[in-house]
Design a protein around this motif. Structure first.
Motif, PDB file in Angstrom:
ATOM      1  N   PHE A  73       2.689 -41.460  26.624  1.00  0.00           N
ATOM      2  CA  PHE A  73       1.310 -41.095  26.279  1.00  0.00           C
ATOM      3  C   PHE A  73       0.783 -41.968  25.140  1.00  0.00           C
ATOM      4  N   THR A 102      -3.276 -46.257  25.420  1.00  0.00           N
ATOM      5  CA  THR A 102      -3.892 -45.131  24.715  1.00  0.00           C
ATOM      6  C   THR A 102      -4.476 -45.581  23.388  1.00  0.00           C
ATOM      7  N   GLY A 104      -6.908 -31.038  30.994  1.00  0.00           N
ATOM      8  CA  GLY A 104      -7.674 -32.276  30.992  1.00  0.00           C
ATOM      9  C   GLY A 104      -6.777 -33.494  30.951  1.00  0.00           C
ATOM     10  N   GLU A 105      -7.275 -34.570  30.337  1.00  0.00           N
ATOM     11  CA  GLU A 105      -6.526 -35.831  30.242  1.00  0.00           C
ATOM     12  C   GLU A 105      -5.896 -36.008  28.864  1.00  0.00           C
ATOM     13  N   ASP A 106      -5.934 -34.995  28.046  1.00  0.00           N
ATOM     14  CA  ASP A 106      -5.441 -35.107  26.677  1.00  0.00           C
ATOM     15  C   ASP A 106      -3.926 -34.938  26.609  1.00  0.00           C
ATOM     16  N   SER A 111      -2.531 -31.314  27.301  1.00  0.00           N
ATOM     17  CA  SER A 111      -2.602 -31.023  28.730  1.00  0.00           C
ATOM     18  C   SER A 111      -1.495 -31.760  29.480  1.00  0.00           C
ATOM     19  N   TYR A 112      -1.243 -32.977  29.063  1.00  0.00           N
ATOM     20  CA  TYR A 112      -0.179 -33.801  29.659  1.00  0.00           C
ATOM     21  C   TYR A 112       1.186 -33.123  29.502  1.00  0.00           C
TER      22      TYR A 112
END
Length: 391
Positions: free
Chosen positions: A95, A100, A199-201, A204-205
């Motif tokens: 991540f 990122t 979401g994509e945060d 959330s991951y």
């Protein structure tokens, strides 16, 4: 091993040592255990899995010997080794990738500009508290998918949990209270994400990895706790230290103003000279020979990063700020299997702050009266940093 003079890496005057070997010894023994001062030996210890992080022992010295806070630390990413460490580190490493970091720069600029727009630049500002301390927690909220209004709470929690590093046992109640707030905050945030949809945060991951069976529920919480804990305080101090270093060298600042592409190199050199994490403490899990010295199992080993970063055996004229320094690889963010996962983001945050100052306030200067920077517990600290933005 004995020494004619005892060197204590945690003493208030430790920074008077110029760096590298002390009395021709790159590793010393004292009442504190062992201090590793030379660059090569420091890197070797940090890469050696036979040395385990001492954060759990430090916590126990604070009287935190059981309970949820102790259990978290025991299973945290900085403590575990082997396959458990790989399970925890791999998702975060993916991540916190260069992609990122690159994608976060635009958000960083927006955050820095928003903070700056609130400043009254007609008089000198206290830069550490009004700017540097605020940015990392706002970046965390963006990455974790938390409301930006949570940033002050995140900042406070991070600062109070990591007050452990002050090595002051009187702070135990403060630390325990902060961790209780941290666990409750994450429980609530994770619950809200499940209700509202992932979401994509980052958070959330991690939740999705748990749902897929790639992480246990406890590991998801451990990951999230580790990231919030480390989110703010060190980066805030480091950003202020870099600004303090660069603004005080007018020749360097003039070069940066005329050529902002030099900012990354300038940040690395400032990180070398004034690392926030001045000492990384480890415990030998077995007898280990380091630099001809046998460190017994269970001994405390303190890697003096600030000394290694100024080792004349590795860096020419190490006490000088050299914007053109080659092979500049300081140990500020550690090295080996436990190097700092967020170092790319931390550098980006600091670069954006410096870049903003160079662009909007090229004549900014440090006001020495009212600025207090020093060392405590092996770490560089910024108490106050008074900056005149428009002298």
């Amino acid at each position: 091993m004995t020494n004619a003079r005892v060197f204590d890496p945690f003493a208030p005057d430790a920074g008077q040592h110029l760096g590298g070997a002390f009395d021709d010894q790159a590793i010393l023994e004292g009442p504190f255990g062992y201090a590793v001062l030379g660059y090569e030996l420091a890197g070797a210890v940090l890469r050696d899995r036979r040395f385990q992080n001492s954060a759990l022992r430090l916590m126990e010295q604070f009287g935190i010997t059981d309970g949820p806070v102790h259990d978290f630390r025991a299973r945290s990413i900085i403590m575990v080794e082997g396959e458990p460490q790989l399970r925890l580190r791999t998702p975060l490493a993916r991540f916190m990738s260069p992609v990122t970091v690159k994608n976060t720069r635009a958000v960083l600029r927006t955050i820095v500009e928003a903070i700056a727009d609130d400043l009254d630049d007609s008089a000198p500002i206290e830069f550490h508290n009004t700017v540097a301390r605020r940015i990392p927690s706002m970046v965390y909220c963006h990455l974790a998918g938390a409301p930006m209004s949570d940033a002050p709470k995140v900042q406070s929690i991070s600062e109070r949990t990591l007050s452990l590093l002050s090595r002051d046992p009187s702070l135990t109640p403060t630390i325990l209270e902060a961790y209780d707030e941290l666990f409750a905050y994450l429980d609530d945030l994770i619950g809200r994400k499940r209700e509202e949809g992932l979401g994509e945060d980052m958070l959330s991951y991690l939740i999705a990895l748990g749902d897929e069976g790639k992480l246990t529920e406890l590991e998801v919480l451990t990951e999230a706790t580790s990231m919030l804990e480390a989110s703010s305080v060190n980066t805030a101090h480091q950003a202020a230290l870099v600004v303090w270093t660069l603004l005080r060298d007018r020749n360097v600042w003039k070069r940066l103003s005329s050529d902002p592409t030099l900012i990354p190199a300038a940040v690395v050199e400032a990180l070398r000279l004034y690392p926030r994490t001045g000492v990384v403490s480890k415990i030998a899990t077995e007898d280990v020979e380091v630099g001809g010295v046998v460190i017994p199992r269970g001994a405390d080993v303190h890697v003096a990063v600030w000394s290694a970063n100024r080792d004349p055996e590795r860096f020419e004229n190490p006490e000088l700020f050299d914007l053109d320094r080659e092979r500049n690889q300081p140990l500020t963010f550690s090295t080996g299997p436990h190097n700092c996962l967020g170092q790319g983001l931390a550098k980006a945050e600091i670069e954006e702050v410096v870049g903003f100052l160079v662009e909007r306030y090229p004549n900014a200067t440090v006001v020495e009266d009212g600025t207090r920077v020093g060392q405590a517990g092996g770490r560089w600290l910024v108490d106050t940093l008074l900056v005149d933005l428009k002298p």
